[in-house]
Design an enzyme around this catalytic site. Structure first.
Site, mmCIF file in Angstrom:
data_model
loop_
_atom_site.group_PDB
_atom_site.id
_atom_site.type_symbol
_atom_site.label_atom_id
_atom_site.label_comp_id
_atom_site.label_asym_id
_atom_site.label_seq_id
_atom_site.Cartn_x
_atom_site.Cartn_y
_atom_site.Cartn_z
ATOM 1 N N GLU A 62 -1.727 5.585 -6.252
ATOM 2 C CA GLU A 62 -2.652 5.169 -7.310
ATOM 3 C C GLU A 62 -3.728 6.222 -7.631
ATOM 4 O O GLU A 62 -4.061 6.440 -8.796
ATOM 5 C CB GLU A 62 -3.331 3.841 -6.936
ATOM 6 C CG GLU A 62 -3.861 3.834 -5.505
ATOM 7 C CD GLU A 62 -4.972 2.826 -5.240
ATOM 8 O OE1 GLU A 62 -5.114 2.440 -4.076
ATOM 9 O OE2 GLU A 62 -5.695 2.449 -6.167
ATOM 10 N N THR A 100 4.218 5.777 -2.045
ATOM 11 C CA THR A 100 3.275 5.153 -1.113
ATOM 12 C C THR A 100 4.056 4.223 -0.202
ATOM 13 O O THR A 100 4.935 3.495 -0.664
ATOM 14 C CB THR A 100 2.152 4.347 -1.803
ATOM 15 O OG1 THR A 100 1.579 3.445 -0.832
ATOM 16 C CG2 THR A 100 2.606 3.497 -2.968
ATOM 17 N N ASP A 108 2.801 1.773 0.987
ATOM 18 C CA ASP A 108 2.263 0.432 0.722
ATOM 19 C C ASP A 108 3.026 -0.326 -0.367
ATOM 20 O O ASP A 108 2.870 -1.537 -0.501
ATOM 21 C CB ASP A 108 0.788 0.528 0.295
ATOM 22 C CG ASP A 108 -0.108 1.016 1.407
ATOM 23 O OD1 ASP A 108 0.371 1.097 2.554
ATOM 24 O OD2 ASP A 108 -1.280 1.317 1.136
ATOM 25 N N GLY A 162 -1.630 -1.329 4.802
ATOM 26 C CA GLY A 162 -1.669 -2.152 3.591
ATOM 27 C C GLY A 162 -3.113 -2.471 3.304
ATOM 28 O O GLY A 162 -3.669 -3.430 3.837
ATOM 29 N N ARG A 203 -3.066 -9.822 22.621
ATOM 30 C CA ARG A 203 -3.230 -8.361 22.597
ATOM 31 C C ARG A 203 -2.792 -7.820 21.243
ATOM 32 O O ARG A 203 -1.953 -8.421 20.585
ATOM 33 C CB ARG A 203 -2.358 -7.691 23.669
ATOM 34 C CG ARG A 203 -2.641 -8.125 25.083
ATOM 35 C CD ARG A 203 -3.822 -7.375 25.673
ATOM 36 N NE ARG A 203 -3.934 -7.700 27.090
ATOM 37 C CZ ARG A 203 -3.361 -6.983 28.040
ATOM 38 N NH1 ARG A 203 -2.633 -5.929 27.742
ATOM 39 N NH2 ARG A 203 -3.495 -7.324 29.304
ATOM 40 N N HIS A 253 -0.461 5.412 11.884
ATOM 41 C CA HIS A 253 0.274 6.486 11.195
ATOM 42 C C HIS A 253 1.706 6.634 11.642
ATOM 43 O O HIS A 253 2.474 7.366 10.995
ATOM 44 C CB HIS A 253 -0.497 7.803 11.336
ATOM 45 C CG HIS A 253 -1.825 7.757 10.639
ATOM 46 N ND1 HIS A 253 -2.977 7.367 11.273
ATOM 47 C CD2 HIS A 253 -2.156 7.993 9.353
ATOM 48 C CE1 HIS A 253 -3.977 7.393 10.410
ATOM 49 N NE2 HIS A 253 -3.508 7.761 9.234
ATOM 50 N N VAL A 254 2.090 5.939 12.719
ATOM 51 C CA VAL A 254 3.506 5.945 13.129
ATOM 52 C C VAL A 254 4.368 5.472 11.950
ATOM 53 O O VAL A 254 5.488 5.934 11.750
ATOM 54 C CB VAL A 254 3.703 5.015 14.356
ATOM 55 C CG1 VAL A 254 5.174 4.754 14.634
ATOM 56 C CG2 VAL A 254 3.035 5.616 15.572
ATOM 57 N N GLN A 255 3.793 4.556 11.142
ATOM 58 C CA GLN A 255 4.536 4.010 9.993
ATOM 59 C C GLN A 255 4.795 5.049 8.906
ATOM 60 O O GLN A 255 5.620 4.848 8.025
ATOM 61 C CB GLN A 255 3.733 2.864 9.348
ATOM 62 C CG GLN A 255 3.593 1.658 10.230
ATOM 63 C CD GLN A 255 2.419 0.792 9.780
ATOM 64 O OE1 GLN A 255 2.587 -0.169 9.062
ATOM 65 N NE2 GLN A 255 1.224 1.134 10.227
HETATM 66 O O1 F6P Z 1 -2.495 4.648 1.021
HETATM 67 C C1 F6P Z 1 -1.529 4.481 1.993
HETATM 68 C C2 F6P Z 1 -2.123 4.183 3.309
HETATM 69 O O2 F6P Z 1 -1.055 4.215 4.169
HETATM 70 C C3 F6P Z 1 -2.924 2.874 3.447
HETATM 71 O O3 F6P Z 1 -2.148 1.768 3.769
HETATM 72 C C4 F6P Z 1 -3.918 3.190 4.514
HETATM 73 O O4 F6P Z 1 -5.085 2.408 4.399
HETATM 74 C C5 F6P Z 1 -4.220 4.602 4.271
HETATM 75 O O5 F6P Z 1 -3.054 5.167 3.720
HETATM 76 C C6 F6P Z 1 -4.685 5.335 5.496
HETATM 77 O O6 F6P Z 1 -4.513 6.696 5.310
HETATM 78 P P1 F6P Z 1 -5.355 7.844 6.009
HETATM 79 O O7 F6P Z 1 -5.422 7.510 7.429
HETATM 80 O O8 F6P Z 1 -4.545 9.063 5.753
HETATM 81 O O9 F6P Z 1 -6.680 7.867 5.357
#
Ligand code: F6P
Length: 341
Positions: free
Chosen positions: A103, A125, A127, A170, A265, A271-273
């Protein structure tokens, strides 16, 4: 014709596959030469470039990340930024730009198009919250990573009779949580679009324990309790004004323990995603977006973005795609609630 290419915003699996497709079609079919810009909009702003020819894109299809680098630089937040970009493009002999981003990156592209810059966009993205396209690449990879994590958490949760919470990415949209939660058999899915009632979450947790089965709660980082403020990790904002989110998982674990007496827990996938190799579906989508983006440049379709509609790749105006985010419809979320508790 010389075409500049940049990747901006949070990285995502499939970016390199787009670069490869652009170059592999653009060089032999149209006789274009390409110039990579480093680190999103910082590249054209500071004239930071990297060669982008056929040897440079060899072996890129399965490689995660982006060989161009990325950043959240916003040239509109920099004094004289847009004029600097125009000057640099002219000095470097760049006639058109392909901007690959979400975006924010594409929002900048849309504004530059209004100012006469020749630009075509490619949506990315994890997301999946960009309007105008059914899916963005990176999303399928993220969903698969989250689903595998949920599958693994089920067995350890059952062994220890614990509630396990999985916090997924997300910021504004719950697509990753919804898809991975459904695919992974979550007991509760919480998304930013629908504020949740902590009491209700605890009731679902208890009912799952009564079935002699341990609950897995999948929560988007941007989900919020009813009447509560966003659970922020820090007050820090990026150049586009987004705060850094995180912490909702820990908040839920504390509340579940306090209200149900059950151990809870949290696993934050973070960031693994976004890292590592793209799934076959994301490689397919990224490759097709790249092919259609360079074709759009050839046709002079400035201000347009490649989009997936069904199985067709079409073009939609950047202004339309960046007007508002594509969020989860409450009806779709209600569908998943059959499995809650
Ligand atoms: O915009 C994609 C995204 O993965 C979001 O879901 C998340 O909030 C953001 O990036 C986090 O990114 P960074 O850690 O690089 O700032």
């Amino acid at each position: 014709m010389r075409v500049g290419v940049l990747t901006g915003g949070g990285d995502c699996p499939g970016l390199n596959a787009v670069l490869r497709a652009i170059v592999r079609k653009g060089v032999p079919e149209y006789g274009y030469s390409f110039l990579g810009f480093r680190d999103g909009w910082r590249g054209p702003l500071e004239a930071l470039t990297k060669p982008l020819d056929i040897p440079a894109v060899r072996g890129l299809l399965p490689r995660g990340g982006t060989i161009l680098g990325s950043s959240r630089t916003n040239p509109f937040a920099v004094e004289g930024g847009v004029e600097q970009i125009r000057r640099n493009l002219q000095d470097l002999g760049v006639d058109a730009l392909i901007a690959i981003g979400g975006e924010d990156t594409l929002g900048v592209a849309a504004q530059l198009h209004e100012m006469g810059v020749h630009v075509v966009g490619v949506p990315k993205t994890i997301d999946n919250d960009l309007a105008g396209t059914d899916y963005t690449f990176g999303f399928d990879t993220a969903v698969n990573i989250a689903t595998e994590a949920i599958d693994r958490l089920h067995t350890t949760a059952e062994s220890h009779h614990r509630a396990l919470i999985v916090e997924v990415m997300g910021r504004h949209a719950g697509w990753i949580a919804l898809h991975s939660g459904l695919a992974g058999g979550a007991s509760v899915i919480l998304i930013p679009e629908v504020p949740f009632d902590v009491e209700q979450v605890c009731a679902w947790v208890e009912s799952r324990f009564r079935l002699d089965y341990a609950p897995i709660i999948v929560v988007s980082e941007g989900a919020q309790p009813k009447d509560g403020d966003a659970v922020l990790q820090s007050g820090e904002k990026d150049a586009f004004g987004h705060v850094r989110l995180g912490g909702i998982g820990d908040y839920l674990a504390r509340e579940i323990e306090r209200r149900t007496g059950k151990e809870a827990r949290t696993t934050v996938l973070g960031h693994v995603q976004r890292g590592g190799t793209p799934t076959a579906r994301d490689r397919w989508l990224a490759t097709r977006f790249g092919l259609h983006a360079v074709a759009a440049v050839h046709e002079g379709q400035w201000g347009q973005m490649t989009a997936l509609r069904g199985t067709d790749i079409t073009l939609v105006p950047l202004s339309e795609a960046t007007k508002e985010l594509k969020v989860v419809d409450p009806g779709l979320y209600a569908e998943a609630q059959v499995f809650f508790g």
